[in-house]
Design a protein around this motif. Structure first.
Motif, PDB file in Angstrom:
ATOM      1  N   ARG A 298       0.918  -1.223   0.145  1.00  0.00           N
ATOM      2  CA  ARG A 298       0.037  -0.011   0.047  1.00  0.00           C
ATOM      3  C   ARG A 298       0.899   1.167  -0.075  1.00  0.00           C
ATOM      4  O   ARG A 298       0.518   2.140  -0.723  1.00  0.00           O
ATOM      5  CB  ARG A 298      -0.869  -0.185   1.207  1.00  0.00           C
ATOM      6  CG  ARG A 298      -1.834   1.131   1.308  1.00  0.00           C
ATOM      7  CD  ARG A 298      -2.793   1.346   0.098  1.00  0.00           C
ATOM      8  NE  ARG A 298      -3.584   0.013   0.276  1.00  0.00           N
ATOM      9  CZ  ARG A 298      -4.691  -0.259   1.117  1.00  0.00           C
ATOM     10  NH1 ARG A 298      -5.235   0.887   1.926  1.00  0.00           N
ATOM     11  NH2 ARG A 298      -5.541  -1.179   1.088  1.00  0.00           N
ATOM     12  N   LEU A 299       2.051   1.176   0.749  1.00  0.00           N
ATOM     13  CA  LEU A 299       2.879   2.476   0.761  1.00  0.00           C
ATOM     14  C   LEU A 299       3.436   2.399  -0.766  1.00  0.00           C
ATOM     15  O   LEU A 299       3.444   3.711  -1.129  1.00  0.00           O
ATOM     16  CB  LEU A 299       3.921   2.223   1.935  1.00  0.00           C
ATOM     17  CG  LEU A 299       3.403   2.500   3.324  1.00  0.00           C
ATOM     18  CD1 LEU A 299       4.368   2.012   4.212  1.00  0.00           C
ATOM     19  CD2 LEU A 299       3.214   3.853   3.566  1.00  0.00           C
ATOM     20  N   MET A 300       3.949   1.581  -1.151  1.00  0.00           N
ATOM     21  CA  MET A 300       4.368   1.621  -2.695  1.00  0.00           C
ATOM     22  C   MET A 300       3.423   2.361  -3.625  1.00  0.00           C
ATOM     23  O   MET A 300       3.813   3.070  -4.357  1.00  0.00           O
ATOM     24  CB  MET A 300       4.731   0.233  -3.006  1.00  0.00           C
ATOM     25  CG  MET A 300       5.688   0.264  -4.485  1.00  0.00           C
ATOM     26  SD  MET A 300       7.120   1.032  -4.342  1.00  0.00           S
ATOM     27  CE  MET A 300       7.685   1.032  -5.919  1.00  0.00           C
ATOM     28  N   LYS A 301       2.262   1.766  -3.526  1.00  0.00           N
ATOM     29  CA  LYS A 301       1.276   2.425  -4.320  1.00  0.00           C
ATOM     30  C   LYS A 301       0.989   3.798  -4.016  1.00  0.00           C
ATOM     31  O   LYS A 301       0.929   4.852  -5.154  1.00  0.00           O
ATOM     32  CB  LYS A 301      -0.354   1.779  -4.185  1.00  0.00           C
ATOM     33  CG  LYS A 301      -0.421   0.402  -4.860  1.00  0.00           C
ATOM     34  CD  LYS A 301      -1.701  -0.119  -4.631  1.00  0.00           C
ATOM     35  CE  LYS A 301      -1.746  -1.423  -5.622  1.00  0.00           C
ATOM     36  NZ  LYS A 301      -0.829  -2.650  -5.149  1.00  0.00           N
ATOM     37  N   LEU A 302       0.858   4.403  -2.547  1.00  0.00           N
ATOM     38  CA  LEU A 302       0.916   5.716  -2.432  1.00  0.00           C
ATOM     39  C   LEU A 302       2.141   6.548  -2.816  1.00  0.00           C
ATOM     40  O   LEU A 302       1.953   7.581  -3.303  1.00  0.00           O
ATOM     41  CB  LEU A 302       0.562   5.781  -1.156  1.00  0.00           C
ATOM     42  CG  LEU A 302      -0.783   5.566  -0.313  1.00  0.00           C
ATOM     43  CD1 LEU A 302      -0.750   5.649   1.284  1.00  0.00           C
ATOM     44  CD2 LEU A 302      -1.690   6.222  -0.785  1.00  0.00           C
ATOM     45  N   ALA A 303       3.270   5.975  -2.748  1.00  0.00           N
ATOM     46  CA  ALA A 303       4.513   6.545  -3.079  1.00  0.00           C
ATOM     47  C   ALA A 303       4.495   6.906  -4.919  1.00  0.00           C
ATOM     48  O   ALA A 303       4.621   7.906  -5.051  1.00  0.00           O
ATOM     49  CB  ALA A 303       5.604   5.769  -2.913  1.00  0.00           C
ATOM     50  N   CYS A 304       4.039   6.212  -5.628  1.00  0.00           N
ATOM     51  CA  CYS A 304       3.789   6.081  -6.941  1.00  0.00           C
ATOM     52  C   CYS A 304       2.682   7.170  -7.396  1.00  0.00           C
ATOM     53  O   CYS A 304       3.207   8.045  -8.064  1.00  0.00           O
ATOM     54  CB  CYS A 304       3.266   4.761  -7.447  1.00  0.00           C
ATOM     55  SG  CYS A 304       4.500   3.445  -7.737  1.00  0.00           S
ATOM     56  N   VAL A 305       1.489   7.155  -6.583  1.00  0.00           N
ATOM     57  CA  VAL A 305       0.759   8.355  -6.726  1.00  0.00           C
ATOM     58  C   VAL A 305       1.180   9.855  -6.660  1.00  0.00           C
ATOM     59  O   VAL A 305       0.968  10.635  -7.157  1.00  0.00           O
ATOM     60  CB  VAL A 305      -0.794   8.055  -6.060  1.00  0.00           C
ATOM     61  CG1 VAL A 305      -1.352   9.073  -6.044  1.00  0.00           C
ATOM     62  CG2 VAL A 305      -1.531   6.715  -6.346  1.00  0.00           C
ATOM     63  N   ALA A 306       2.042   9.889  -5.452  1.00  0.00           N
ATOM     64  CA  ALA A 306       2.835  10.864  -4.963  1.00  0.00           C
ATOM     65  C   ALA A 306       3.496  11.428  -6.031  1.00  0.00           C
ATOM     66  O   ALA A 306       3.595  12.924  -6.216  1.00  0.00           O
ATOM     67  CB  ALA A 306       3.314  10.684  -3.384  1.00  0.00           C
ATOM     68  N   CYS A 307       4.204  10.859  -6.528  1.00  0.00           N
ATOM     69  CA  CYS A 307       5.232  11.257  -7.527  1.00  0.00           C
ATOM     70  C   CYS A 307       4.638  11.436  -8.927  1.00  0.00           C
ATOM     71  O   CYS A 307       5.080  12.374  -9.566  1.00  0.00           O
ATOM     72  CB  CYS A 307       6.312  10.026  -7.935  1.00  0.00           C
ATOM     73  SG  CYS A 307       7.514   9.894  -6.352  1.00  0.00           S
ATOM     74  N   ALA A 308       3.658  10.711  -9.268  1.00  0.00           N
ATOM     75  CA  ALA A 308       2.844  11.030 -10.412  1.00  0.00           C
ATOM     76  C   ALA A 308       2.118  12.372 -10.382  1.00  0.00           C
ATOM     77  O   ALA A 308       2.060  13.421 -11.236  1.00  0.00           O
ATOM     78  CB  ALA A 308       1.642  10.002 -10.560  1.00  0.00           C
ATOM     79  N   ALA A 309       1.721  12.804  -8.968  1.00  0.00           N
ATOM     80  CA  ALA A 309       1.246  14.050  -8.985  1.00  0.00           C
ATOM     81  C   ALA A 309       2.132  15.129  -9.047  1.00  0.00           C
ATOM     82  O   ALA A 309       2.101  16.137  -9.498  1.00  0.00           O
ATOM     83  CB  ALA A 309       0.352  14.176  -7.564  1.00  0.00           C
ATOM     84  N   CYS A 310       3.188  14.778  -8.618  1.00  0.00           N
ATOM     85  CA  CYS A 310       4.527  15.778  -8.417  1.00  0.00           C
ATOM     86  C   CYS A 310       4.868  16.041 -10.066  1.00  0.00           C
ATOM     87  O   CYS A 310       4.898  17.250 -10.345  1.00  0.00           O
ATOM     88  CB  CYS A 310       5.609  15.183  -7.715  1.00  0.00           C
ATOM     89  SG  CYS A 310       7.330  16.294  -8.003  1.00  0.00           S
ATOM     90  N   SER A 311       5.034  15.021 -10.723  1.00  0.00           N
ATOM     91  CA  SER A 311       5.353  15.383 -12.344  1.00  0.00           C
ATOM     92  C   SER A 311       4.134  15.950 -12.952  1.00  0.00           C
ATOM     93  O   SER A 311       4.577  16.966 -13.769  1.00  0.00           O
ATOM     94  CB  SER A 311       5.499  13.999 -12.918  1.00  0.00           C
ATOM     95  OG  SER A 311       5.885  13.671 -14.209  1.00  0.00           O
ATOM     96  N   LEU A 312       3.210  15.653 -12.749  1.00  0.00           N
ATOM     97  CA  LEU A 312       1.947  16.280 -13.430  1.00  0.00           C
ATOM     98  C   LEU A 312       2.047  17.799 -13.005  1.00  0.00           C
ATOM     99  O   LEU A 312       1.551  18.740 -13.948  1.00  0.00           O
ATOM    100  CB  LEU A 312       0.817  15.751 -12.894  1.00  0.00           C
ATOM    101  CG  LEU A 312      -0.765  16.218 -13.694  1.00  0.00           C
ATOM    102  CD1 LEU A 312      -0.589  15.847 -15.361  1.00  0.00           C
ATOM    103  CD2 LEU A 312      -1.915  15.359 -13.413  1.00  0.00           C
TER     104      LEU A 312
END
Length: 549
Positions: A298-312
């Motif tokens: 679950r933490l890995m998924k949240l990390a991916c979403v956080a980085c995706a939001a940063c990139s966007l």
């Protein structure tokens, strides 16, 4: 040095700082922070230098590739060196290479002989030193501190780097803006000398093996085989590689974001990098709390979403303040993701192979980072910077979904260390260390009622023995005497047979006892050791190599 290699526990726990009471660990750890500060300053200086002398978006993005490609090329070799030679000497050699590369880069900048490809070349050389040093340092942690303090030591490695990340890039931007690029490169070279002197001065005891050193080819093969047979390590490496490939666009393209979208200079670039580091430190401090309430997947998924939001956000914003907030979110996701995959590799690796598993992990994730730098740089140059950042965001969401195929598994305790207590059986032949191939046969008498339980245990035994060196493992049942079962496997040499038994753990020995309990004979299961001999004609034997015995 651009990624987090271990888990971050709760900093409130007193044991987190226990390794700092060990003088050798404390000295090298502090020296490493000084070096990391210089490395972050150098990263800012190199990236900004490339952005000012090259109009190619691809060349700017390749700065990140040149910093990570050496680990992809050299890490497996460096891991084998770390497990077979003095880790202290390997660390020292890696640090020497970093000093030489940094000094040469400083010299060419002072003389004004800079070009894009020369910058990439020296960046590559410095990273080669890091690729040689890092696996040996990670593997040395277990040699320097007590076993109970290893998780805390790994925590300090992660927290230390991310604490320095909060000030290093900003300091680099200040130095470049105020004193120029030459000053930044000179200071970096001086910081690289600090850990070099510390490693030279510090010495620590390493548990020696009674067996001869493995050849490099065998050591690399054993490391690759162990990694291939560990589902935990494979899943961690797969997710880490994909995450690195998708997320590196944030760091690789940030100089272009500052120059083209935000209209800033080196000071703005350093400040934004500091924002990234601030988010990383916050996530590091909070990671222990997060792990107690959320699974690692679950933490890995949240990390991916956080980085995706940063990139966007970087793709769409023109505000430095918004970009700084987005990068703090991205830094938090960055350290959370790397701590998850890093701890999986650390805990799943016994001491005899930890240098190699860490090096394979580094090789593949740095390969992913290098490939991602090239991919997103190419997209930015061929289409637009916005397209590249938006593509990175979409790829990160796919990495989050990849948990269906490569889930990160929970593990609270590290892989047990080998017992290393094995008395070699007496043999009638005068065997040399390289005598072989050796054939091992173990005969069991298993009643019909115990067959299913026996087969399940033997499946586990096959996995255990194969990952520590057994080749061609098979299990046969006698057609004339159905109760009789024969386990057979080979090792290339007599030394390999001894090494296999030295790598078995207490848990592995307990499995042997469980198998023996199913055995119906009055005596213990009978083991037979044989050596293979050629049966070809003399003429063919003159052509074919003879086994050594």
């Amino acid at each position: 040095m651009s990624r987090v290699a271990g888990s971050v526990e709760d900093l409130a726990a007193p044991k987190t700082f226990a390794p700092l009471t060990q003088p050798t660990f404390r000295s090298i750890w502090l020296a490493t922070q000084v070096s990391s500060l210089g490395w972050l300053m150098q990263t800012v200086a190199i990236s900004w230098l490339m952005a000012t002398i090259s109009t190619s978006d691809l060349m700017v993005a390749l700065v990140q590739a040149s910093s990570n490609l050496p680990a992809f090329i050299l890490s497996v070799f460096a891991g084998a060196l770390a497990d077979n030679f003095s880790r202290r000497r390997v660390m020292f050699a890696g640090r020497c290479l970093m000093v030489i590369g940094s000094a040469m880069l400083t010299a060419v900048v002072a003389l004004g002989f800079v070009s894009p490809w020369m910058i990439l070349g020296f960046s590559f050389l410095i990273a080669c030193g890091g690729a040689l040093h890092d696996p040996a340092w990670q593997a040395s942690v277990g040699d320097i501190v007590d076993r109970r303090d290893v998780p805390a030591a790994v925590t300090l490695l992660s927290v230390g780097f991310n604490t320095v990340r909060t000030v290093g890039p900003a300091l680099g931007g200040i130095v470049v803006a105020s004193f120029g690029l030459l000053a930044a490169f000179t200071v970096t070279t001086l910081t690289y000398l600090v850990p070099l002197g510390t490693i030279w001065r510090c010495k620590w005891k390493v548990r020696s093996s009674p067996l001869p050193r493995e050849s490099m080819r065998t050591a690399i093969y054993d490391g690759l085989r162990f990694t291939a047979m560990s589902s935990e390590i494979k899943a961690a490496i797969a997710r880490g590689t994909l995450f690195g490939l998708a997320s590196i666009a944030i760091l690789a393209l940030l100089p272009l974001v500052v120059r083209d979208h935000l209209g800033g200079g080196p000071l703005a670039y350093g400040t934004l990098m500091a924002g990234f580091g601030t988010g990383a430190v916050f996530a590091g401090i909070s990671n222990g709390t997060f792990r107690r309430s959320l699974s690692q997947e679950r933490l890995m998924k949240l990390a991916c979403v956080a980085c995706a939001a940063c990139s966007l956000s970087l793709a769409l914003t023109s505000s430095i303040a918004v970009a700084a907030i987005a990068l703090a979110l991205g830094g938090a996701g960055w350290v959370t993701a790397w701590s998850g995959v890093g701890v999986s590799v650390q805990l799943a690796s016994p001491r005899w192979v930890v240098g190699r598993t860490i090096s394979i992990y580094y090789a593949l994730i740095d390969g992913g980072i290098a490939a991602g730098s090239w991919v997103w740089g190419t997209v930015s140059q061929s289409h637009s910077l916005t397209w590249a950042l938006e593509g990175s965001a979409g790829a990160l969401l796919l990495v989050a979904a990849a948990g269906v195929l490569f889930p990160l598994r929970e593990r609270r305790e590290s892989e047990p260390d080998p017992l290393e207590a094995f008395d070699a059986p007496a043999v009638a032949l005068n065997l040399k260390p390289r005598s072989g191939p050796i054939v091992v046969k173990v005969e069991y008498l298993i009643p019909e009622k115990n067959v299913e339980a026996f087969l399940e245990l033997m499946r586990q035994r096959r996995h255990i023995h194969s990952r520590v060196g057994a080749r061609n493992w098979t299990l046969q049942r006698n057609l004339q005497k159905p109760m009789q079962w024969t386990e057979t496997f080979r090792t290339p040499t007599w030394t390999d047979y001894l090494r296999l038994n030295h790598r078995l753990t207490e848990v592995d020995k307990e499995l042997d006892e469980r198998v023996s309990q199913l055995h119906a004979g009055e005596a213990a299961p009978q083991m037979t050791l044989s050596i293979e001999r050629p049966t070809s004609s003399p003429r063919k034997r003159a052509i074919l190599p003879l086994p050594r015995h």
